[in-house]
Structure formats: C-alpha cells, structure tokens
Design an enzyme around this catalytic site. Structure first.
Site, short mmCIF file in Angstrom:
data_model
loop_
_atom_site.label_atom_id
_atom_site.label_comp_id
_atom_site.label_asym_id
_atom_site.label_seq_id
_atom_site.Cartn_x
_atom_site.Cartn_y
_atom_site.Cartn_z
N ARG A 29 4.73 12.02 -3.91
CA ARG A 29 5.35 10.80 -4.31
C ARG A 29 5.58 10.77 -5.59
NH1 ARG A 29 0.33 7.97 -1.70
NH2 ARG A 29 -0.55 9.93 -2.70
N LYS A 58 -15.12 10.94 4.36
CA LYS A 58 -16.52 10.94 4.69
C LYS A 58 -16.58 9.78 5.60
CE LYS A 58 -19.37 13.58 1.41
NZ LYS A 58 -19.00 13.69 0.36
N SER A 81 -2.37 5.43 1.72
CA SER A 81 -3.24 4.75 2.68
C SER A 81 -4.25 4.25 1.94
CB SER A 81 -3.91 5.90 3.76
OG SER A 81 -2.86 6.45 4.20
N HIS A 99 4.48 7.82 5.86
CA HIS A 99 4.19 8.79 6.43
C HIS A 99 5.08 8.86 7.86
CE1 HIS A 99 -0.27 8.32 5.08
NE2 HIS A 99 0.15 9.40 4.58
#
Ligand code: PNS
Length: 161
Positions: A91, A42, A129, A18
C-alpha cells in the site's frame, strides 16, 4: 503447466483491498489459494473459519480460487500446494520494509518461490484490517471499506450487550 499463487494474510477482517487483490491476482496465476494464517495474531477478532467464510462470500465463487488456513511456515504451505508465487499487497512506503524482509526470507527458505506485490486500488491505499477494526469498534462507518457480509459481522461483534 498450472501456475499457482498463494495470497497469505491474517484477513482479520477481510477488507475491500483484500478482495480486490484476490481477483486481480488471477491475472498472474491460473489458480489462487487464499491462505489465512492461524497464528499471525494473538487475539484475533474473528475465528479462522469466520474469516474464511467472509472471504468466500466477499470474493464470490470462482473455481480458480480456493480458501484455506495454514499453520507454520508459509513456504511449507506453498511447497505443499506446488505454488510458485506469493502475492502480497503493497500500500505505502511504510509497508515496504516488512514486506521486503518477508519476501527475502521466504526466498531464502524456498529458492524459486517469488513474491509479487500488487498495488491496491486508490481508495484502499490507506485501508487496513486494524484500522477497520478500530473504527468499527468505536461505531464509525466502515460500510465503504468492507463487503456487506463483513460489515454485518463487525456490527454483531461490536453490538452493545
Ligand atoms: O496480513 P498479515 O498479518 O500482514 O500477514 C502476515 C503473514 C501471515 C503473511 C506472515 O506473518 C506469515 O507468512 N506467517 C506465517 C509464518 C511464516 O512463514 N513466517 C515467516 C515469514 S518471513
């Protein structure tokens, strides 16, 4: 005319992929707004303000880069900021379908808004992540994959109580 790009994502947590992309997107735009989505996951590991702080520290200060969170549609956020570009990382082939759908939908919702895909550095093509969270949760070494600030935050979050 100032060209403004928005780099949106969950960034939970930000990875080296990132941060590299934030810097490289400055080659395409005069200003980049890194936009952390408030409702994209969530049960996030880190709060939105923690993610914004990590991004700020990991990328470093640059007057051309701003950090914000957003709620609702990305196109509305882009419109509100006068952005003409959305930047996303691509990616692997597995990213393509989801990214393509989002790019088409965003263009449908706001014609003229272009999505550009940047290829991550070679050592970040497998990086996500969710994998970083998973490995860190089980005590694996992610020090080469995230900024030291993010590493410290992961260690605190997963420290035995
Ligand atoms: O890092 P992520 O989780 O892949 O980012 C996804 C994100 C936040 C860019 C996407 O979910 C998004 O744009 N959410 C905002 C709501 C929205 O506009 N949805 C329609 C996009 S087609």
């Amino acid at each position: 005319m100032t060209r403004i790009a928005v780099y949106p994502g969950s960034f939970d947590p930000p990875t080296n992929g990132h941060t590299d992309l934030v810097r490289r997107s400055l080659a395409l735009a005069d200003r980049v707004v890194v936009a952390v989505a408030r409702n994209s996951t969530k049960e996030p590991l880190f709060s939105v303000s923690e993610r914004l702080d990590m991004l700020r520290q990991a990328v470093g200060e640059d007057p051309r880069i701003t950090y914000e969170s957003f709620e609702g549609l990305l196109v509305d956020f882009c419109r509100g900021h006068g952005a003409s570009l959305i930047v996303r990382g691509l990616r692997a082939v597995s990213d393509f379908e989801y990214e393509f759908q989002m790019a088409m939908m965003n263009r449908h919702l706001l014609p003229g808004l272009e999505t550009v895909f940047l290829v991550p550095p070679e050592d970040a093509t497998y990086l996500s992540s969710s994998l970083v969270r998973e490995v860190a949760r089980h005590g694996g070494d992610v020090s080469a994959l995230v900024h030291p600030v993010v590493l410290a935050a992961l260690k605190r979050r997963f420290a035995p109580r």
